[in-house]
Design an enzyme around this catalytic site. Structure first.
Site, PDB file in Angstrom:
ATOM      1  N   SER A  81       1.906   9.189  -2.737  1.00  0.00           N
ATOM      2  CA  SER A  81       1.515   8.328  -1.620  1.00  0.00           C
ATOM      3  C   SER A  81       2.589   7.278  -1.350  1.00  0.00           C
ATOM      4  CB  SER A  81       0.199   7.627  -1.976  1.00  0.00           C
ATOM      5  OG  SER A  81      -0.010   6.470  -1.189  1.00  0.00           O
ATOM      6  N   TYR A 128      -5.772   2.391  -6.461  1.00  0.00           N
ATOM      7  CA  TYR A 128      -5.116   3.554  -5.832  1.00  0.00           C
ATOM      8  C   TYR A 128      -3.602   3.475  -6.037  1.00  0.00           C
ATOM      9  CZ  TYR A 128      -4.073   6.887  -2.025  1.00  0.00           C
ATOM     10  OH  TYR A 128      -3.621   7.956  -1.272  1.00  0.00           O
TER      11      TYR A 128
END
Ligand code: NAP
Ligand code: GCO
Length: 263
Positions: free
Chosen positions: A144, A157
């Site tokens: 990501s 995250y």
């Protein structure tokens, strides 16, 4: 150009019922791979099977929570019996919880780490032995922007995806000699259910502030589409990338290179 072919290869895409996983799986099928996917419950697996069938793809679906090591070991053993040894693993399944860190419970933090970091470890560990026996293997971890950058409310995250970047490099380091290539794909901001809350129209019909922010921060001036990850994924799954290892390929419309438009 056969080096990009996935003919004869079996690809497992975790969380592949929809979103990025589904798009990558469809692209790999088009390149010749046999598709295996899992999702967390029967309803999602059946939904995924129907979606693959609609695309003319005969996929193999399994119910499996990727955080459950025994269930994952069992799924991989069953896939090897019913379909064959997994040549390509895409660790795609993931969740996000957007909560300010000091308001986030340790349980919520752990849950994100469990799905987004522990699970890629668990599933890779289950697949690597047979890849070694077969003499080759490709592992693609869906990282990501948050493997590189932080932002408010995504502490768990970002920690998970930062860890996933280093797990990618460690699998490369530990198993490169056995002809296993482990790389990451770092999508930018992509239009999927996971980011739908960030794109919701406001009550007055205006764009979500985060939507406007991301569009201004991305040189491409738009969100990405799941299908735009297919080329990079097929490349990393194919013989074309046999000397690419431990690399995170950012597919982000240029956002990581750009300081952002002057307001
Ligand atoms: P998504 O639409 O939320 O899909 C995630 C998939 O993973 C769903 O099918 C989900 O099933 C499944 N899943 C979640 N927990 C699972 C578990 N414990 N076991 C098995 N399957 C599980 O997300 P997405 O946007 O396609 O993202 C896919 C991956 O790309 C994620 O790793 C995400 O972090 C990453 N990513 C996304 C973006 C983006 O902008 N969308 C950008 C960068 C990276 P359920 O519906 O049951 O949860
Ligand atoms: C967020 C988004 C991002 C994307 C993606 C960006 O809340 O910032 O969900 O985290 O999902 O990971 O690369």
């Amino acid at each position: 150009m056969n080096m990009f072919s996935l003919e004869g290869k079996i690809a497992l895409v975790t969380g592949g019922s929809y979103g990025i996983g589904f798009a990558i799986a469809c692209g790999m099928a088009e390149a010749g791979a046999t598709i295996v996917f899992n999702d967390i419950n029967e309803e999602l697996v059946n939904r995924g099977l129907a979606a693959y069938t609609e695309k003319g793809i005969k996929a193999h679906g399994y119910v499996c929570d990727v955080t459950d090591e025994a269930a994952v070991q069992n799924m991989v053993a069953t896939v090897e019996k019913e379909v064959g040894v997994i040549d390509i693993l895409v660790n795609n399944a993931g969740i996000i919880k957007r909560i300010p860190m000091c308001e986030m419970s340790a349980e919520d933090f752990r849950k994100v780490i469990d799905v987004d970091l522990n699970a890629p470890f668990i599933v890779s560990k289950a697949c690597i032995p047979s890849m070694i026996k077969k003499g080759h293997g490709k592992i693609i971890n869906i990282c990501s922007m948050m493997s590189e950058l932080g932002r408010e409310t995504v502490s768990a995250y970002a920690a998970a995806k930062g860890g996933l970047k280093m797990l990618t490099r460690n699998i490369c380091s530990e198993y490169g000699e056995q002809n296993i290539q482990c790389n990451g794909i770092g999508p930018g901001y992509i239009e999927t259910p996971q980011t739908a809350p960030l794109r919701e129209r406001q009550a007055d019909g205006s764009r979500h502030p985060f939507d406007s922010f991301i569009v201004a921060k991305t040189p491409a001036g738009r969100w990405g589409k799941p299908e735009e990850l297919v080329g990079p994924a097929v490349f990393l799954a194919s013989d074309a990338s046999n000397f690419v290892n431990g690399h995170i390929l950012y597919v982000d419309g240029g956002i990581l290179a750009y300081i952002g438009k002057q307001p």
